[in-house]
Design an enzyme around this catalytic site. Structure first.
Site, PDB file in Angstrom:
ATOM      1  N   LYS A  53     -32.984 -19.866  42.401  1.00  0.00           N
ATOM      2  CA  LYS A  53     -32.140 -20.769  41.609  1.00  0.00           C
ATOM      3  C   LYS A  53     -32.178 -22.184  42.197  1.00  0.00           C
ATOM      4  O   LYS A  53     -32.280 -23.171  41.471  1.00  0.00           O
ATOM      5  CB  LYS A  53     -30.698 -20.226  41.563  1.00  0.00           C
ATOM      6  CG  LYS A  53     -30.600 -18.958  40.715  1.00  0.00           C
ATOM      7  CD  LYS A  53     -29.283 -18.226  40.848  1.00  0.00           C
ATOM      8  CE  LYS A  53     -29.360 -16.907  40.071  1.00  0.00           C
ATOM      9  NZ  LYS A  53     -28.134 -16.108  40.087  1.00  0.00           N
ATOM     10  N   GLN A  97     -22.774 -15.698  43.242  1.00  0.00           N
ATOM     11  CA  GLN A  97     -23.814 -14.673  43.150  1.00  0.00           C
ATOM     12  C   GLN A  97     -23.178 -13.287  43.251  1.00  0.00           C
ATOM     13  O   GLN A  97     -22.368 -13.017  44.125  1.00  0.00           O
ATOM     14  CB  GLN A  97     -24.851 -14.884  44.271  1.00  0.00           C
ATOM     15  CG  GLN A  97     -26.061 -13.969  44.194  1.00  0.00           C
ATOM     16  CD  GLN A  97     -26.903 -14.178  42.927  1.00  0.00           C
ATOM     17  OE1 GLN A  97     -26.972 -15.274  42.386  1.00  0.00           O
ATOM     18  NE2 GLN A  97     -27.524 -13.116  42.451  1.00  0.00           N
ATOM     19  N   ASP A 120     -22.730 -19.675  34.682  1.00  0.00           N
ATOM     20  CA  ASP A 120     -23.198 -18.290  34.554  1.00  0.00           C
ATOM     21  C   ASP A 120     -22.608 -17.632  33.302  1.00  0.00           C
ATOM     22  O   ASP A 120     -23.069 -16.579  32.881  1.00  0.00           O
ATOM     23  CB  ASP A 120     -22.743 -17.475  35.775  1.00  0.00           C
ATOM     24  CG  ASP A 120     -23.911 -16.963  36.597  1.00  0.00           C
ATOM     25  OD1 ASP A 120     -25.055 -17.018  36.109  1.00  0.00           O
ATOM     26  OD2 ASP A 120     -23.671 -16.505  37.724  1.00  0.00           O
TER      27      ASP A 120
HETATM   28  N1  GUN Z   1     -26.586 -10.906  40.103  1.00  0.00           N
HETATM   29  C1  GUN Z   1     -27.540 -10.375  39.286  1.00  0.00           C
HETATM   30  N2  GUN Z   1     -27.767 -11.170  38.224  1.00  0.00           N
HETATM   31  C2  GUN Z   1     -26.935 -12.229  38.356  1.00  0.00           C
HETATM   32  C3  GUN Z   1     -26.707 -13.381  37.558  1.00  0.00           C
HETATM   33  O1  GUN Z   1     -27.300 -13.608  36.510  1.00  0.00           O
HETATM   34  N3  GUN Z   1     -25.759 -14.241  38.046  1.00  0.00           N
HETATM   35  C4  GUN Z   1     -25.069 -13.996  39.194  1.00  0.00           C
HETATM   36  N4  GUN Z   1     -24.148 -14.878  39.559  1.00  0.00           N
HETATM   37  N5  GUN Z   1     -25.265 -12.937  39.938  1.00  0.00           N
HETATM   38  C5  GUN Z   1     -26.190 -12.061  39.528  1.00  0.00           C
END
Ligand code: GUN
Length: 313
Positions: A53, A97, A120
């Site tokens: 990211k 996350q 998100d």
């Molecule tokens: N863990 C697995 N996929 C994601 C996601 O798309 N966003 C976040 N914040 N955590 C994750």
């Protein structure tokens, strides 16, 4: 029939170029879109996702900062950090996350994020907005799938869509987003009996179950569009999706590969949401108009106080 392969990298490149244009014009006006990423603990997969990211942000010219906490940190400490980031005008998107360690109340932590910075799309308000077709930021993976379908001009209205997997992150929001576009949607999950009797009806089949080779060619209608959201590491080290790619591509009209399909889109849509969050905030909220076919929600200023910092007591 041999399916056309939908190249996630190609779609991602196009979306990132649009993001760069918006980011460049924001920067020219003195605003650098900024993402804050919170990670708790040492989950190796989460570390890889977070690194990806951050890399995607820097490739498009966004600033990003990682806030890493020990696994044993108290939820209140993380919530206090989120409150600080909510108030920081240089931060336009905040992401926590997942998964968080077991002692966390995940909904409470996600609920602490300002709706305008919830890139998100996991805040209760944004999730609820999907039901009404009126969300601020759609969650990144289903948003990425929607972009891929759009890129290939695949008709959604009136189509039979079957979503395999009912997770909060992918399956449920995906179903709601496609329902909003007037598809007839069916969600299957781990307890569905005779999965094939549902999948065979699908004009568009979206699979996000986390089980390699779950979908074989006998389960797919000739000419179906097959979107594979699964990412599974086999014992021999290979990365595969949930769909038997070689078998199903002989029957489908479109198919996404793994890797190189939905994966690149998830991180790209995070960049997209962050750039649009910065634009919304720069435009004093709500003046941006439509976000790629999904209506922007109310500006936070017009929401009841309870929604502005909705941390349950
Ligand atoms: N863990 C697995 N996929 C994601 C996601 O798309 N966003 C976040 N914040 N955590 C994750």
């Amino acid at each position: 029939m041999v399916a056309k392969i939908i190249d996630g990298h190609a779609v991602a490149r196009q979306v990132r170029a649009q993001c760069r244009d918006i980011s460049d014009s924001l920067k020219a006006g003195g605003v650098t879109p900024g993402l804050a990423v919170i990670i708790v603990g040492n989950d190796p997969a989460s570390k890889v996702y977070v690194a990806n990211k951050i890399k995607a942000c820097s490739e498009v010219g966004l600033s990003s900062t990682v806030y890493a906490f020990e696994a044993g940190v108290e939820g209140a400490v993380v919530e206090a950090e989120i409150e600080r980031l909510n108030a920081d005008p240089t931060v336009h998107g905040i992401l926590v996350q997942l998964p968080l360690p077991k002692h966390f109340d995940v909904r409470r932590v996600l609920g602490a994020i300002s709706i305008d910075k919830d890139v998100d799309g996991f805040h209760l308000y944004n999730v609820g907005g999907l039901v009404l077709g009126d969300t601020v930021f759609p969650p990144c993976t289903p948003f990425g799938v929607q972009k891929m379908l759009e890129f290939e001009n695949i008709r959604i209205e009136g189509q039979n869509v079957v979503v395999v997997g009912a997770s909060n992150i992918v399956g449920k929001p995906m179903a709601l987003m496609l329902m909003q576009q007037d598809a007839t949607v069916c969600i299957c999950h781990a307890k569905t009996r005779d999965l094939a009797q549902f999948t065979i009806l699908a004009d568009i089949l979206v699979v996000a179950a986390g089980r390699p080779n779950l979908i074989t060619k006998e389960m797919v209608r000739t000419g179906a569009v097959v979107i594979d959201v699964g990412i599974n590491r086999l014992p021999d080290g290979r990365l595969v999706g949930d769909v038997d790619f070689e078998g199903v591509r002989q029957k489908a009209s479109y198919i996404t590969p793994v890797p190189g399909g939905v994966g690149p889109m998830t991180v790209t849509m995070l960049v997209y949401n962050t750039v649009h969050a910065a634009k919304r905030q720069a435009d004093k909220l709500g003046k941006l108009g439509k976000l790629a076919g999904v209506k922007t929600g109310e500006s936070v200023e017009s929401l009841p106080k309870a929604y502005q910092a909705p941390v349950p007591a």
